[in-house]
Design a protein around this motif. Structure first.
Motif: not given
Length: 194
Positions: A184-191
């Protein structure tokens, strides 16, 4: 928590021609194999536990090169990380597609809506995160998922609240984007810079 690095597959001849591949199964070219190896080199700076890939041959081959370079087991296939199906747009040159259908948000006859691509990809990442949590050690598990430009764009858009990718941003073949995932969670950390 599971760390997920999305990798866009290496170049194909259709990428080079700027032709829409969608679900058409086009193999890597020599540049694409070099893209996969370059991605593996970037990934070798960290520890990873498994590699997953779309069932399309360009993603499977990229994932196999990465897994081999990193000494990981053969990639697991995850069907829902496949590229958007473009229906009548499959095989068209990008310029012709945009002239005929106006933009990427339009769904040509037989094409998947972008929301469908996002939802199935999110579902696949949920399954990967759940599987990872069952076998995980106290440290976070790091998973590599080789997929496609349209899938990565839809997930970037979702995780950034619609701010990424910006108009004109190019997701090059072999590019990497790191996320934190839990059911239920997706968080962008970094390209990850190339």
């Amino acid at each position: 928590m599971t760390l997920i690095t999305l990798v866009r597959h290496g170049q194909t001849d259709w990428n080079l021609e700027r032709r829409i591949q969608g679900s058409t199964d086009i193999p890597l070219n020599e540049t694409g194999r070099a893209d996969a190896l370059a991605a593996a080199e970037l990934l070798s700076a960290g520890t990873h536990h498994a590699v997953y890939a779309s069932p399309l041959v360009r993603a499977q081959e990229t994932a196999g090169i990465i897994a081999g370079h990193l000494g990981l087991d053969a990639p697991l296939t995850t069907r829902d990380m496949r590229e958007r199906e473009f229906g009548e747009g499959e095989g068209m040159l990008v310029a012709d597609y945009l002239e005929r259908f106006t933009d990427w948000h339009s769904a040509p006859p037989g094409a998947e809506a972008l929301e469908m691509v996002r939802d199935r990809a999110l579902g696949a990442l949920d399954v990967i995160a759940r599987t990872s949590r069952r076998r995980s050690t106290p440290a976070a598990e790091s998973i590599i998922v080789v997929t496609h430009g349209g899938v990565i764009r839809s997930l970037l858009n979702h995780a950034s609240g619609g701010t990424l990718p910006r108009e004109g941003d190019i997701l090059r073949n072999g590019s990497l984007h790191r996320f934190e995932a839990a059911p239920g969670l997706l968080r962008l950390l970094e390209p990850i810079p190339a």
